[in-house]
Design a protein around this motif. Structure first.
Motif, PDB file in Angstrom:
ATOM      1  N   HIS A  65       0.851  -1.196   0.000  1.00  0.00           N
ATOM      2  CA  HIS A  65       0.000   0.000   0.000  1.00  0.00           C
ATOM      3  C   HIS A  65       0.888   1.248   0.000  1.00  0.00           C
ATOM      4  O   HIS A  65       0.712   2.144  -0.833  1.00  0.00           O
ATOM      5  CB  HIS A  65      -0.876  -0.061   1.254  1.00  0.00           C
ATOM      6  CG  HIS A  65      -2.045   0.844   1.268  1.00  0.00           C
ATOM      7  ND1 HIS A  65      -3.198   0.524   1.933  1.00  0.00           N
ATOM      8  CD2 HIS A  65      -2.260   2.064   0.738  1.00  0.00           C
ATOM      9  CE1 HIS A  65      -4.061   1.512   1.799  1.00  0.00           C
ATOM     10  NE2 HIS A  65      -3.503   2.458   1.079  1.00  0.00           N
ATOM     11  N   TYR A  70      -1.185  -1.065  -5.339  1.00  0.00           N
ATOM     12  CA  TYR A  70      -2.495  -1.261  -4.723  1.00  0.00           C
ATOM     13  C   TYR A  70      -3.091  -2.632  -5.014  1.00  0.00           C
ATOM     14  O   TYR A  70      -3.787  -3.196  -4.172  1.00  0.00           O
ATOM     15  CB  TYR A  70      -3.442  -0.148  -5.136  1.00  0.00           C
ATOM     16  CG  TYR A  70      -2.931   1.222  -4.762  1.00  0.00           C
ATOM     17  CD1 TYR A  70      -2.293   1.440  -3.537  1.00  0.00           C
ATOM     18  CD2 TYR A  70      -3.038   2.297  -5.628  1.00  0.00           C
ATOM     19  CE1 TYR A  70      -1.804   2.688  -3.193  1.00  0.00           C
ATOM     20  CE2 TYR A  70      -2.559   3.556  -5.286  1.00  0.00           C
ATOM     21  CZ  TYR A  70      -1.933   3.732  -4.069  1.00  0.00           C
ATOM     22  OH  TYR A  70      -1.444   4.962  -3.725  1.00  0.00           O
ATOM     23  N   TYR A  77      -4.208  -7.928   1.782  1.00  0.00           N
ATOM     24  CA  TYR A  77      -5.252  -7.573   2.751  1.00  0.00           C
ATOM     25  C   TYR A  77      -6.384  -8.601   2.721  1.00  0.00           C
ATOM     26  O   TYR A  77      -6.905  -9.003   3.757  1.00  0.00           O
ATOM     27  CB  TYR A  77      -5.843  -6.195   2.452  1.00  0.00           C
ATOM     28  CG  TYR A  77      -4.995  -5.000   2.817  1.00  0.00           C
ATOM     29  CD1 TYR A  77      -4.043  -5.048   3.839  1.00  0.00           C
ATOM     30  CD2 TYR A  77      -5.166  -3.788   2.159  1.00  0.00           C
ATOM     31  CE1 TYR A  77      -3.289  -3.942   4.164  1.00  0.00           C
ATOM     32  CE2 TYR A  77      -4.423  -2.667   2.485  1.00  0.00           C
ATOM     33  CZ  TYR A  77      -3.479  -2.745   3.488  1.00  0.00           C
ATOM     34  OH  TYR A  77      -2.740  -1.640   3.818  1.00  0.00           O
ATOM     35  N   GLU A  92     -10.709  -1.255   7.555  1.00  0.00           N
ATOM     36  CA  GLU A  92     -10.363   0.159   7.373  1.00  0.00           C
ATOM     37  C   GLU A  92      -9.294   0.317   6.295  1.00  0.00           C
ATOM     38  O   GLU A  92      -9.367   1.224   5.469  1.00  0.00           O
ATOM     39  CB  GLU A  92      -9.877   0.766   8.694  1.00  0.00           C
ATOM     40  CG  GLU A  92     -10.979   0.958   9.715  1.00  0.00           C
ATOM     41  CD  GLU A  92     -10.461   1.346  11.098  1.00  0.00           C
ATOM     42  OE1 GLU A  92      -9.224   1.487  11.272  1.00  0.00           O
ATOM     43  OE2 GLU A  92     -11.297   1.491  12.007  1.00  0.00           O
ATOM     44  N   ASN A  93      -8.292  -0.570   6.313  1.00  0.00           N
ATOM     45  CA  ASN A  93      -7.229  -0.499   5.304  1.00  0.00           C
ATOM     46  C   ASN A  93      -7.788  -0.730   3.902  1.00  0.00           C
ATOM     47  O   ASN A  93      -7.404  -0.042   2.949  1.00  0.00           O
ATOM     48  CB  ASN A  93      -6.121  -1.507   5.608  1.00  0.00           C
ATOM     49  CG  ASN A  93      -5.251  -1.085   6.768  1.00  0.00           C
ATOM     50  OD1 ASN A  93      -5.349   0.035   7.259  1.00  0.00           O
ATOM     51  ND2 ASN A  93      -4.403  -1.976   7.219  1.00  0.00           N
ATOM     52  N   ALA A  95     -10.838  -0.112   2.958  1.00  0.00           N
ATOM     53  CA  ALA A  95     -11.633   1.078   2.623  1.00  0.00           C
ATOM     54  C   ALA A  95     -10.727   2.216   2.157  1.00  0.00           C
ATOM     55  O   ALA A  95     -11.054   2.925   1.192  1.00  0.00           O
ATOM     56  CB  ALA A  95     -12.477   1.510   3.830  1.00  0.00           C
ATOM     57  N   LYS A  96      -9.584   2.390   2.815  1.00  0.00           N
ATOM     58  CA  LYS A  96      -8.615   3.419   2.385  1.00  0.00           C
ATOM     59  C   LYS A  96      -8.136   3.128   0.972  1.00  0.00           C
ATOM     60  O   LYS A  96      -8.009   4.031   0.144  1.00  0.00           O
ATOM     61  CB  LYS A  96      -7.399   3.453   3.327  1.00  0.00           C
ATOM     62  CG  LYS A  96      -7.661   4.087   4.662  1.00  0.00           C
ATOM     63  CD  LYS A  96      -6.395   4.026   5.509  1.00  0.00           C
ATOM     64  CE  LYS A  96      -6.701   4.301   6.965  1.00  0.00           C
ATOM     65  NZ  LYS A  96      -5.550   4.043   7.837  1.00  0.00           N
ATOM     66  N   LEU A  97      -7.853   1.860   0.718  1.00  0.00           N
ATOM     67  CA  LEU A  97      -7.407   1.441  -0.607  1.00  0.00           C
ATOM     68  C   LEU A  97      -8.487   1.735  -1.650  1.00  0.00           C
ATOM     69  O   LEU A  97      -8.184   2.262  -2.723  1.00  0.00           O
ATOM     70  CB  LEU A  97      -7.089  -0.054  -0.559  1.00  0.00           C
ATOM     71  CG  LEU A  97      -6.171  -0.635  -1.615  1.00  0.00           C
ATOM     72  CD1 LEU A  97      -4.852   0.107  -1.683  1.00  0.00           C
ATOM     73  CD2 LEU A  97      -5.919  -2.102  -1.305  1.00  0.00           C
ATOM     74  N   ASP A  98      -9.731   1.433  -1.323  1.00  0.00           N
ATOM     75  CA  ASP A  98     -10.846   1.721  -2.228  1.00  0.00           C
ATOM     76  C   ASP A  98     -10.904   3.212  -2.553  1.00  0.00           C
ATOM     77  O   ASP A  98     -11.051   3.593  -3.718  1.00  0.00           O
ATOM     78  CB  ASP A  98     -12.186   1.295  -1.610  1.00  0.00           C
ATOM     79  CG  ASP A  98     -12.358  -0.214  -1.558  1.00  0.00           C
ATOM     80  OD1 ASP A  98     -11.648  -0.940  -2.273  1.00  0.00           O
ATOM     81  OD2 ASP A  98     -13.213  -0.670  -0.765  1.00  0.00           O
ATOM     82  N   ARG A  99     -10.783   4.041  -1.515  1.00  0.00           N
ATOM     83  CA  ARG A  99     -10.840   5.500  -1.730  1.00  0.00           C
ATOM     84  C   ARG A  99      -9.683   5.970  -2.614  1.00  0.00           C
ATOM     85  O   ARG A  99      -9.878   6.774  -3.527  1.00  0.00           O
ATOM     86  CB  ARG A  99     -10.837   6.238  -0.393  1.00  0.00           C
ATOM     87  CG  ARG A  99     -12.156   6.147   0.362  1.00  0.00           C
ATOM     88  CD  ARG A  99     -12.228   7.086   1.550  1.00  0.00           C
ATOM     89  NE  ARG A  99     -11.221   6.860   2.561  1.00  0.00           N
ATOM     90  CZ  ARG A  99     -11.333   5.990   3.571  1.00  0.00           C
ATOM     91  NH1 ARG A  99     -12.425   5.260   3.706  1.00  0.00           N
ATOM     92  NH2 ARG A  99     -10.365   5.857   4.460  1.00  0.00           N
ATOM     93  N   LEU A 100      -8.488   5.464  -2.343  1.00  0.00           N
ATOM     94  CA  LEU A 100      -7.317   5.823  -3.154  1.00  0.00           C
ATOM     95  C   LEU A 100      -7.522   5.439  -4.613  1.00  0.00           C
ATOM     96  O   LEU A 100      -7.262   6.238  -5.513  1.00  0.00           O
ATOM     97  CB  LEU A 100      -6.086   5.074  -2.631  1.00  0.00           C
ATOM     98  CG  LEU A 100      -5.150   5.781  -1.699  1.00  0.00           C
ATOM     99  CD1 LEU A 100      -4.104   4.806  -1.163  1.00  0.00           C
ATOM    100  CD2 LEU A 100      -4.480   6.950  -2.379  1.00  0.00           C
ATOM    101  N   ARG A 103      -9.998   7.679  -6.362  1.00  0.00           N
ATOM    102  CA  ARG A 103      -9.391   8.980  -6.715  1.00  0.00           C
ATOM    103  C   ARG A 103      -8.500   8.844  -7.942  1.00  0.00           C
ATOM    104  O   ARG A 103      -8.516   9.706  -8.812  1.00  0.00           O
ATOM    105  CB  ARG A 103      -8.578   9.529  -5.539  1.00  0.00           C
ATOM    106  CG  ARG A 103      -9.409  10.310  -4.550  1.00  0.00           C
ATOM    107  CD  ARG A 103      -8.579  11.276  -3.728  1.00  0.00           C
ATOM    108  NE  ARG A 103      -7.515  10.655  -2.987  1.00  0.00           N
ATOM    109  CZ  ARG A 103      -7.618  10.154  -1.748  1.00  0.00           C
ATOM    110  NH1 ARG A 103      -8.758  10.208  -1.111  1.00  0.00           N
ATOM    111  NH2 ARG A 103      -6.581   9.613  -1.150  1.00  0.00           N
TER     112      ARG A 103
END
Length: 108
Positions: A65, A70, A77, A92-93, A95-100, A103
């Protein structure tokens, strides 16, 4: 601490769980020292010995990450999540990856 871990590993403990834990601890120490490639290799040795070591899978995902790989991060993960389906941190990790990734692909 790293020297002590290396000395313990040189003793080549016959118990695979003990060896896996030593590699896992070494990975944590190396990660703290920001030696991510070496930490990743140590975690990899840990899961080769003890494939159900979910924290090592998660840490390998975290390293990928950080490095921007990714797809690899998601794979590690998800492997960890199979072993620890209730892990809030893993969710949570991911979800952060999904958001990244959203974007990076323009929110698609």
């Amino acid at each position: 601490a790293l020297d002590a871990l290396d000395r313990a590993l040189q003793q080549n403990p016959s118990d695979l769980t003990v060896r896996a834990e030593l590699y896992f601890s070494k990975g944590n120490q190396l990660r703290e020292m920001n030696q991510l490639d070496r930490a990743f290799e140590s975690y990899k040795l840990a899961v080769e010995l003890k494939p159900d070591q979910s924290q090592a899978w998660m840490n390998m995902g975290g390293i990928q990450h950080i490095k921007g790989d990714y797809a690899a991060a998601r794979m590690y993960y998800q492997r960890a999540l199979l072993l620890s389906p209730g892990s809030k941190l893993l969710k949570e990790n991911l979800a952060k990856l999904d958001r990244l990734e959203r974007r990076l692909t323009g929110g698609a």
